[in-house]
Design a protein around this motif. Structure first.
Motif, PDB file in Angstrom:
ATOM      1  N   HIS A  67      40.070 -23.305  73.840  1.00 18.47           N
ATOM      2  CA  HIS A  67      39.373 -22.425  74.795  1.00 18.47           C
ATOM      3  C   HIS A  67      40.327 -21.391  75.399  1.00 18.47           C
ATOM      4  O   HIS A  67      39.949 -20.245  75.630  1.00 18.47           O
ATOM      5  N   ARG A  70      41.275 -18.348  72.995  1.00 19.27           N
ATOM      6  CA  ARG A  70      40.369 -17.206  72.795  1.00 19.27           C
ATOM      7  C   ARG A  70      40.838 -15.989  73.584  1.00 19.27           C
ATOM      8  O   ARG A  70      40.516 -14.863  73.225  1.00 19.27           O
ATOM      9  N   ILE A 114      34.272 -23.416  81.372  1.00 22.16           N
ATOM     10  CA  ILE A 114      33.653 -23.924  80.133  1.00 22.16           C
ATOM     11  C   ILE A 114      32.459 -24.816  80.488  1.00 22.16           C
ATOM     12  O   ILE A 114      31.360 -24.678  79.929  1.00 22.16           O
ATOM     13  N   ASP A 118      28.357 -24.534  79.754  1.00 24.62           N
ATOM     14  CA  ASP A 118      27.596 -25.641  79.160  1.00 24.62           C
ATOM     15  C   ASP A 118      26.431 -26.061  80.053  1.00 24.62           C
ATOM     16  O   ASP A 118      25.341 -26.363  79.556  1.00 24.62           O
ATOM     17  N   ASN A 122      23.069 -26.025  78.215  1.00 25.04           N
ATOM     18  CA  ASN A 122      22.610 -27.353  77.797  1.00 25.04           C
ATOM     19  C   ASN A 122      21.761 -28.059  78.841  1.00 25.04           C
ATOM     20  O   ASN A 122      20.993 -28.961  78.518  1.00 25.04           O
ATOM     21  N   TYR A 159      34.023 -18.037  75.756  1.00 27.69           N
ATOM     22  CA  TYR A 159      33.381 -19.259  75.247  1.00 27.69           C
ATOM     23  C   TYR A 159      31.873 -19.038  75.054  1.00 27.69           C
ATOM     24  O   TYR A 159      31.308 -19.423  74.023  1.00 27.69           O
ATOM     25  N   ALA A 160      31.235 -18.411  76.032  1.00 28.73           N
ATOM     26  CA  ALA A 160      29.785 -18.160  75.927  1.00 28.73           C
ATOM     27  C   ALA A 160      29.479 -17.289  74.716  1.00 28.73           C
ATOM     28  O   ALA A 160      28.522 -17.540  73.975  1.00 28.73           O
ATOM     29  N   ASP A 162      31.264 -16.955  71.959  1.00 31.40           N
ATOM     30  CA  ASP A 162      31.609 -17.650  70.724  1.00 31.40           C
ATOM     31  C   ASP A 162      30.661 -18.822  70.446  1.00 31.40           C
ATOM     32  O   ASP A 162      29.990 -18.877  69.407  1.00 31.40           O
ATOM     33  N   LYS A 163      30.561 -19.728  71.404  1.00 33.57           N
ATOM     34  CA  LYS A 163      29.810 -20.972  71.176  1.00 33.57           C
ATOM     35  C   LYS A 163      28.304 -20.730  71.116  1.00 33.57           C
ATOM     36  O   LYS A 163      27.595 -21.315  70.297  1.00 33.57           O
ATOM     37  N   PHE A 164      27.787 -19.856  71.980  1.00 34.29           N
ATOM     38  CA  PHE A 164      26.340 -19.685  72.060  1.00 34.29           C
ATOM     39  C   PHE A 164      25.874 -18.379  71.424  1.00 34.29           C
ATOM     40  O   PHE A 164      24.754 -17.946  71.616  1.00 34.29           O
ATOM     41  N   LYS A 165      26.794 -17.766  70.663  1.00 33.44           N
ATOM     42  CA  LYS A 165      26.473 -16.589  69.828  1.00 33.44           C
ATOM     43  C   LYS A 165      25.797 -15.475  70.626  1.00 33.44           C
ATOM     44  O   LYS A 165      24.826 -14.859  70.166  1.00 33.44           O
TER      45      LYS A 165
END
Ligand SMILES: [Zn+2]
Length: 319
Positions: A67, A70, A114, A118, A122, A159-160, A162-165
């Motif tokens: 993390h 990035r 992070i 989430d 989530n 992170y947002a 990358d992870k959640f496209k």
């Protein structure tokens, strides 16, 4: 009968607070304004406000190396590891020191971001405030300074994406100091629009202008207050945000532009923080954003910090 839109507008935000006792363990020189009492000023004011019963609380997780990578270089992170003393303090710059637990605290501060992302994706939280330190917005890709080591808000935004496209996010920074670390990290990134108001000329002595159309700089003269702040937001930030259509909002929430905060020379009031937050919450709904992640940056006078931050959280939670 209300329309679906009315019902959405009247839904209270589900809001979380993330913090961790490790954030108290980073120490700088005796008498340094960026100390552990800042975390307490906010949590004690929240307790006194009675708001805390409407909020959910989480302990910040530690951040994983991927993390941090990035937004920071590996060599920079290794150099921080090596610099951290086993006892006493070492200087990073004349105003910034590392103590034996600095990176323990910084890891929780970045990890909170992070976790906040989430919680939004989530667990359906609409807004998350991270009551953490050390702050982050002066940390560049390869350089610590200005009380900052890891750029917490940049870690969260990257992170947002990358992870959640996500394709577009916005970072809004209303700290009295320019977020030069965030500017540095996202200078070549087309997926992040970065708004920063700041006293000018003032630390970190950033230029008042930029050639980057995604970086909106709003320099304010010493002494500027509510009127100038609200004009910047209404006339510059909100139209740019509407045009860019970010899918998520990130806030670098510094409260050192408050008139009682003598680290800066601006004259914002408690109510300005409530007002700007209300504008951003309204915009977030209008744009159907996934949510808002807000992270503590500056704010060094406990009374003003506690009041302004609780005013900010109250609006995030729409209480
Ligand atoms: Zn600041």
């Amino acid at each position: 009968m209300n329309s679906i839109e009315d019902n959405l507008n009247h839904d209270a935000m589900t809001t979380a607070i993330i913090s961790h006792t490790d954030c108290r363990r980073h120490k700088m020189a005796i008498g340094h304004p960026e100390d552990a009492s800042r975390i307490d000023a906010i949590s004690e004011r929240l307790l006194a406000s009675g708001l805390e019963y409407s909020l959910d609380y989480f302990d910040a997780q530690a951040v994983g190396l991927p993390h941090l990578l990035r937004v920071h270089d590996k060599e920079y992170l290794s150099s921080l590891d090596k610099l951290q003393p086993s006892e006493g303090l070492v200087n990073v710059d004349p105003d910034t020191q590392m103590s034996p637990q600095t990176l323990t605290a910084a890891s929780r501060a970045a990890g909170a971001g992070i976790q906040a992302v989430d919680l939004v994706f989530n667990d359906n939280y609409h807004a998350v405030f991270c009551n953490v330190r050390p702050p982050g917005h002066h940390a560049k890709r390869r350089e610590a300074g200005g009380f900052c080591f890891y750029n917490n808000i940049a870690v969260a935004a990257a992170y947002a994406l990358d992870k959640f496209k996500l394709e577009r996010v916005a970072i809004i920074d209303f700290d009295v100091h320019h977020g030069n670390g965030t500017e540095d990290i996202f200078n070549d990134n087309q997926q992040v629009m970065f708004f920063s108001l700041f006293q000018h000329p003032f630390f970190p002595y950033s230029s008042a202008t930029t050639a980057n159309p995604l970086h909106i700089k709003s320099p304010l003269r010493q002494g500027a207050g509510s009127e100038e702040f609200r004009r910047v937001v209404r006339e510059h930030w909100l139209p740019e945000l509407l045009a860019y259509q970010p899918q998520m909002l990130f806030i670098s929430a510094g409260f050192d532009a408050h008139r009682e905060d003598d680290l800066g020379g601006l004259t914002f009031e408690d109510d300005d923080y409530a007002w700007v937050t209300n504008q951003l919450v309204t915009l977030s709904k209008q744009l159907n954003c996934h949510g808002i992640v807000s992270m503590l940056e500056g704010g060094y006078v406990s009374g003003a910090l506690g009041r302004s931050c609780v005013a900010h959280i109250k609006e995030l939670a729409e209480i």
